[in-house]
Design a protein around this motif. Structure first.
Motif, PDB file in Angstrom:
ATOM      1  N   THR A   6      46.799  43.506  34.659  1.00 43.86           N
ATOM      2  CA  THR A   6      45.905  43.135  33.577  1.00 43.86           C
ATOM      3  C   THR A   6      44.713  44.073  33.554  1.00 43.86           C
ATOM      4  OG1 THR A   6      46.533  40.831  33.979  1.00 43.86           O
ATOM      5  CG2 THR A   6      44.667  41.208  32.522  1.00 43.86           C
ATOM      6  N   TRP A   8      40.879  44.532  31.937  1.00 45.10           N
ATOM      7  CA  TRP A   8      39.766  43.837  31.278  1.00 45.10           C
ATOM      8  C   TRP A   8      38.675  44.838  30.941  1.00 45.10           C
ATOM      9  CZ3 TRP A   8      40.173  38.960  29.696  1.00 45.10           C
ATOM     10  CH2 TRP A   8      41.152  38.159  30.286  1.00 45.10           C
ATOM     11  N   ALA A  10      34.762  45.188  29.913  1.00 42.78           N
ATOM     12  CA  ALA A  10      33.456  44.532  29.854  1.00 42.78           C
ATOM     13  C   ALA A  10      32.705  45.043  28.642  1.00 42.78           C
ATOM     14  CB  ALA A  10      32.664  44.794  31.127  1.00 42.78           C
ATOM     15  N   PHE A  31      33.362  38.242  34.758  1.00 46.26           N
ATOM     16  CA  PHE A  31      34.715  37.686  34.707  1.00 46.26           C
ATOM     17  C   PHE A  31      34.952  36.525  35.664  1.00 46.26           C
ATOM     18  CE2 PHE A  31      34.964  42.112  33.358  1.00 46.26           C
ATOM     19  CZ  PHE A  31      35.558  41.957  32.122  1.00 46.26           C
ATOM     20  N   CYS A  38      44.203  43.592  38.970  1.00 42.74           N
ATOM     21  CA  CYS A  38      43.479  43.660  37.700  1.00 42.74           C
ATOM     22  C   CYS A  38      42.534  44.857  37.732  1.00 42.74           C
ATOM     23  CB  CYS A  38      42.661  42.389  37.458  1.00 42.74           C
ATOM     24  SG  CYS A  38      43.668  40.948  37.092  1.00 42.74           S
ATOM     25  N   TYR A  40      39.067  46.493  35.803  1.00 46.00           N
ATOM     26  CA  TYR A  40      37.888  46.101  35.034  1.00 46.00           C
ATOM     27  C   TYR A  40      37.163  47.373  34.618  1.00 46.00           C
ATOM     28  CZ  TYR A  40      39.006  41.708  37.286  1.00 46.00           C
ATOM     29  OH  TYR A  40      39.667  40.586  37.718  1.00 46.00           O
ATOM     30  N   SER A  81      30.566  38.857  27.957  1.00 44.67           N
ATOM     31  CA  SER A  81      31.956  38.655  27.569  1.00 44.67           C
ATOM     32  C   SER A  81      32.800  39.869  27.906  1.00 44.67           C
ATOM     33  CB  SER A  81      32.062  38.330  26.081  1.00 44.67           C
ATOM     34  OG  SER A  81      31.556  39.393  25.310  1.00 44.67           O
ATOM     35  N   GLY A  82      34.095  39.641  27.967  1.00 46.36           N
ATOM     36  CA  GLY A  82      35.041  40.705  28.225  1.00 46.36           C
ATOM     37  C   GLY A  82      36.258  40.531  27.354  1.00 46.36           C
ATOM     38  N   VAL A  83      37.016  41.597  27.220  1.00 43.92           N
ATOM     39  CA  VAL A  83      38.186  41.618  26.364  1.00 43.92           C
ATOM     40  C   VAL A  83      39.368  42.126  27.183  1.00 43.92           C
ATOM     41  CG1 VAL A  83      39.196  42.687  24.305  1.00 43.92           C
ATOM     42  CG2 VAL A  83      36.770  42.118  24.335  1.00 43.92           C
ATOM     43  N   GLU A  84      40.530  41.483  27.035  1.00 40.12           N
ATOM     44  CA  GLU A  84      41.728  41.951  27.716  1.00 40.12           C
ATOM     45  C   GLU A  84      42.374  43.059  26.886  1.00 40.12           C
ATOM     46  OE1 GLU A  84      45.875  40.287  29.673  1.00 40.12           O
ATOM     47  OE2 GLU A  84      44.537  38.897  28.653  1.00 40.12           O
TER      48      GLU A  84
END
Length: 98
Positions: A6, A8, A10, A31, A38, A40, A81-84
């Motif tokens: 995954t 992510w 930021a 997160f 993962c 980031y 917030s964060g986005v995948e």
């Protein structure tokens, strides 16, 4: 090879002087935790530098990229917030595509 399941992104900018511990603290703040396998991604305010922190299940990796010209196309700022992202979106981001 580092396995990444995954990715992510930021939204908020990060100070690129940050080392591994500071980047890890930022991941936890945004997160909730650094989960195994993962990645980031963080950019600076000008979006011409990017850092990626990866938890490989055993330890933490931190890599950086700096553009000599242009900037990364980063989403607008929304606090905390964060986005995948998927692999194609990551590739487009790294290449500077919208």
């Amino acid at each position: 090879m580092i396995r990444i399941d995954t990715i992510w992104l930021a939204i908020e900018p990060m100070d690129m002087r940050a080392g591994t511990e500071t980047a890890l603290a930022q991941v936890v703040a945004v997160f909730g935790a650094a989960k195994p396998h993962c990645a980031y991604l963080f950019a600076n305010r000008r979006a011409n530098r990017m850092k990626v922190l990866v938890h490989d299940g055993v330890g933490i990796w931190l890599a950086a990229r700096r553009l000599s010209q242009g900037r990364f196309i980063w989403p607008g700022v929304r606090h905390g917030s964060g986005v995948e992202l998927d692999a194609e979106q990551l590739q487009a981001l790294v290449l500077g595509l919208p």
